[in-house]
Design a protein around this motif. Structure first.
Motif, short mmCIF file in Angstrom:
data_model
loop_
_atom_site.label_atom_id
_atom_site.label_comp_id
_atom_site.label_asym_id
_atom_site.label_seq_id
_atom_site.Cartn_x
_atom_site.Cartn_y
_atom_site.Cartn_z
N THR A 32 1.01 -6.21 51.43
CA THR A 32 0.26 -7.17 50.61
C THR A 32 0.52 -7.04 49.10
O THR A 32 0.01 -7.83 48.32
CB THR A 32 -1.27 -7.12 50.84
OG1 THR A 32 -1.80 -5.92 50.29
CG2 THR A 32 -1.62 -7.23 52.31
N ALA A 33 1.32 -6.05 48.68
CA ALA A 33 1.60 -5.88 47.25
C ALA A 33 3.04 -6.19 46.90
O ALA A 33 3.39 -6.20 45.73
CB ALA A 33 1.25 -4.47 46.81
N GLY A 34 3.89 -6.42 47.88
CA GLY A 34 5.25 -6.83 47.58
C GLY A 34 6.30 -5.79 47.85
O GLY A 34 6.04 -4.72 48.40
N THR A 50 9.16 -8.85 44.69
CA THR A 50 8.39 -9.93 45.29
C THR A 50 6.91 -9.75 44.95
O THR A 50 6.42 -8.63 44.80
CB THR A 50 8.53 -9.99 46.82
OG1 THR A 50 7.90 -8.85 47.40
CG2 THR A 50 9.98 -10.06 47.25
N TRP A 51 6.24 -10.90 44.82
CA TRP A 51 4.80 -10.93 44.62
C TRP A 51 4.24 -11.91 45.65
O TRP A 51 4.17 -13.12 45.40
CB TRP A 51 4.44 -11.41 43.21
CG TRP A 51 4.77 -10.41 42.15
CD1 TRP A 51 3.95 -9.42 41.70
CD2 TRP A 51 5.98 -10.29 41.42
NE1 TRP A 51 4.59 -8.69 40.72
CE2 TRP A 51 5.85 -9.20 40.53
CE3 TRP A 51 7.19 -10.99 41.44
CZ2 TRP A 51 6.86 -8.81 39.66
CZ3 TRP A 51 8.20 -10.59 40.58
CH2 TRP A 51 8.02 -9.52 39.70
N PRO A 52 3.83 -11.41 46.83
CA PRO A 52 3.36 -12.30 47.90
C PRO A 52 2.14 -13.13 47.51
O PRO A 52 2.00 -14.27 47.95
CB PRO A 52 3.01 -11.35 49.04
CG PRO A 52 3.55 -10.03 48.69
CD PRO A 52 3.83 -10.02 47.23
N GLU A 53 1.28 -12.59 46.65
CA GLU A 53 0.06 -13.31 46.28
C GLU A 53 0.34 -14.59 45.50
O GLU A 53 -0.46 -15.51 45.50
CB GLU A 53 -0.90 -12.40 45.51
CG GLU A 53 -0.42 -11.96 44.14
CD GLU A 53 0.49 -10.74 44.13
OE1 GLU A 53 0.71 -10.20 43.03
OE2 GLU A 53 0.96 -10.31 45.19
N THR A 54 1.51 -14.67 44.86
CA THR A 54 1.87 -15.88 44.12
C THR A 54 3.11 -16.57 44.69
O THR A 54 3.52 -17.61 44.19
CB THR A 54 2.14 -15.56 42.63
OG1 THR A 54 3.23 -14.64 42.54
CG2 THR A 54 0.90 -14.98 41.96
N GLY A 55 3.71 -15.97 45.72
CA GLY A 55 4.92 -16.54 46.31
C GLY A 55 6.11 -16.48 45.37
O GLY A 55 6.99 -17.33 45.41
N THR A 56 6.15 -15.45 44.54
CA THR A 56 7.19 -15.33 43.51
C THR A 56 8.19 -14.24 43.86
O THR A 56 7.82 -13.18 44.36
CB THR A 56 6.54 -14.98 42.15
OG1 THR A 56 5.57 -15.97 41.84
CG2 THR A 56 7.56 -14.90 41.04
#
Length: 105
Positions: A32-34, A50-56
């Motif tokens: 969950t943190a990338g 990666t930043w899963p919370e922002t899809g970046t």
């Protein structure tokens, strides 16, 4: 959603196809943190975050040679990951190596 090892494999494959020689791969995923993936290249290095919370996803590729087609690798990965927006910023090296292409999409 792709697993961390799948993202790492795609990153390595794209760099291989761009002309890079991958010498070492190190990645670290936190659920969950990338993901952070570092490739040591004969030509220098490349990093994917990666930043899963922002899809970046952020990709940095550093090279000592114009032979490496880094913009092509980033474009390929953008398509593979289904990016809705992509921004590429290419910076000339201090020794005067000229930019070969740039894109904003």
């Amino acid at each position: 959603m792709l697993a961390a090892d799948e993202v790492t494999e795609l990153f390595v494959s794209a760099l291989d196809r761009s002309g890079a020689t991958v010498l070492n791969v190190m990645s670290h995923a936190v659920p969950t943190a990338g993901l952070v993936c570092v490739l040591i290249l004969r030509e220098s290095h490349a990093v994917l975050h990666t930043w899963p919370e922002t899809g970046t996803i952020s990709i940095d590729i550093f090279s000592r040679t114009p032979r490496l087609k880094s913009v092509e690798a980033i474009t390929e990965l953008s398509q593979t990951f289904g990016a809705q927006r992509m921004s590429i910023h290419e910076i000339a090296r201090a020794d005067g190596y000229a930019l070969h292409t740039g894109a904003d999409a």
